[in-house]
Write an enzyme that holds these catalytic residues in place. Sequence first.
Site, mmCIF file in Angstrom:
data_model
loop_
_atom_site.group_PDB
_atom_site.id
_atom_site.type_symbol
_atom_site.label_atom_id
_atom_site.label_comp_id
_atom_site.label_asym_id
_atom_site.label_seq_id
_atom_site.Cartn_x
_atom_site.Cartn_y
_atom_site.Cartn_z
ATOM 1 N N GLU A 95 45.204 9.889 5.836
ATOM 2 C CA GLU A 95 45.945 9.962 7.095
ATOM 3 C C GLU A 95 45.961 11.375 7.654
ATOM 4 O O GLU A 95 46.244 12.329 6.938
ATOM 5 C CB GLU A 95 47.412 9.564 6.843
ATOM 6 C CG GLU A 95 47.590 8.236 6.148
ATOM 7 C CD GLU A 95 48.046 7.145 7.085
ATOM 8 O OE1 GLU A 95 48.141 7.396 8.301
ATOM 9 O OE2 GLU A 95 48.324 6.037 6.584
ATOM 10 N N CYS A 122 60.395 8.065 0.660
ATOM 11 C CA CYS A 122 59.085 8.310 1.261
ATOM 12 C C CYS A 122 58.141 7.131 1.019
ATOM 13 O O CYS A 122 57.979 6.681 -0.115
ATOM 14 C CB CYS A 122 58.505 9.589 0.661
ATOM 15 S SG CYS A 122 56.825 9.929 1.201
ATOM 16 N N SER A 198 53.543 22.246 2.551
ATOM 17 C CA SER A 198 54.885 21.791 2.170
ATOM 18 C C SER A 198 54.845 21.192 0.766
ATOM 19 O O SER A 198 53.942 20.424 0.440
ATOM 20 C CB SER A 198 55.355 20.739 3.178
ATOM 21 O OG SER A 198 56.565 20.170 2.763
ATOM 22 N N ASN A 297 63.261 8.940 8.672
ATOM 23 C CA ASN A 297 62.448 7.952 9.387
ATOM 24 C C ASN A 297 62.402 6.719 8.501
ATOM 25 O O ASN A 297 61.928 6.791 7.371
ATOM 26 C CB ASN A 297 61.035 8.494 9.614
ATOM 27 C CG ASN A 297 61.057 9.726 10.492
ATOM 28 O OD1 ASN A 297 61.712 9.750 11.522
ATOM 29 N ND2 ASN A 297 60.358 10.769 10.063
#
Length: 354
Positions: A95, A122, A198, A297
Amino acid sequence: MALRTQPTLLGLDVADLLDLLGPGARPFRARQIYEALYKHNVADLDETTTLPKDLRDRLRAEMPHGRLTVDQRFNSVDGTVRYLLKLPADGRTVESVLMPQDDRHTICISSQVGCPVDCKFCLTAQMGLERSLSAGEIVGQVLHVCREHNLDPRASHCNIVMMGMGEPLLNLPNVLKATRILCDDNGVGFSQRRVTVSTSGIVPKIAELGAAEVRPNLAISLNASHEEQRVELMPITKKYHLADLMAACKAYPLRPREFLFFEYVMLRGVNDTDADARRVVALLGNMKAKLNIIALNPGPGIPFQTPDPERVDSFQKIIMRSLPCYVRRPRGLDIYAACGQLKKMQPADLITIQ
Ligand code: SAH
Ligand code: SF4
């Protein structure tokens, strides 16, 4: 995890190319191929007619280019474009996301297919780890997006964040090699200041990253305000304790004008109270740090909820008394392109081109 992919031209640096050309080769030729691959971002070396044809033919016979191709592309109403890019080595997909905003572009890339770290909020975690990416596959994502959108890393306000699938510090040698190619003026041409990696907090690798001559900015996914809470949300904390993570951050050798970035995913009723915010301030207060808040999210199988905007506001206000703190707006929510949503899935309402 060991990488068992065939070598490709993408991922080679000038020294590797010189090796490939063999004894007696002229360094000038290696540099020319390097610039064609990365600076000029050619889809095929045949576009580089200044390279002799017999050399192009020889290279093609010896090693594949390694270019990534589009498997699927999803366009969000907010301008975000999410790609599933096919890796030529084994046909797996990875992705990458382009987030345009005004005249700036942020390219979010992956470092692994899936992720071995089992953070509970996640979606990528649900995949487990399929494999790590090679340096060429990491660079290849950026090259693809830049080529397709005609982005010039030197001219446009372009940033890279290694915040897609995977835990970059569990693939550090390839992440560092990719960064050297991405941040080389004769390579892709990004400034080191515009690349950020990250991590969920792989403590021993933080010092290793800090010691690298060419390295991206560092962001740490904090996501909790104390040890027990972090163990629940990010079980990797049992191996790399919060106190050790904070010690590694304090010891991190920041360059002039560099900040450490922290990310905090807010989960309703779990880590979103004012007391949590005060504990975060205590953890980060004496560091040269900035905090990015991300309201969760949501996704299928994620057992948490997004906090109300007022809660996020209150949390941010407490942090801002001590350090810079921003709320990251979700991008590409409708196409599952936002943080933590990258998993092989296709929401019903997305628009597939191709
Ligand atoms: N593995 C690395 C980088 C990829 S995750 C890391 O964990 O840092 C990128 C960011 O997305 C991390 O800060 C992570 O905490 C955040 N994230 C993961 N799941 C999320 C979700 N469901 N909602 C919002 N942010 C999420
Ligand atoms: Fe992996 Fe990062 Fe997701 Fe955790 S948040 S599972 S480390 S991608």
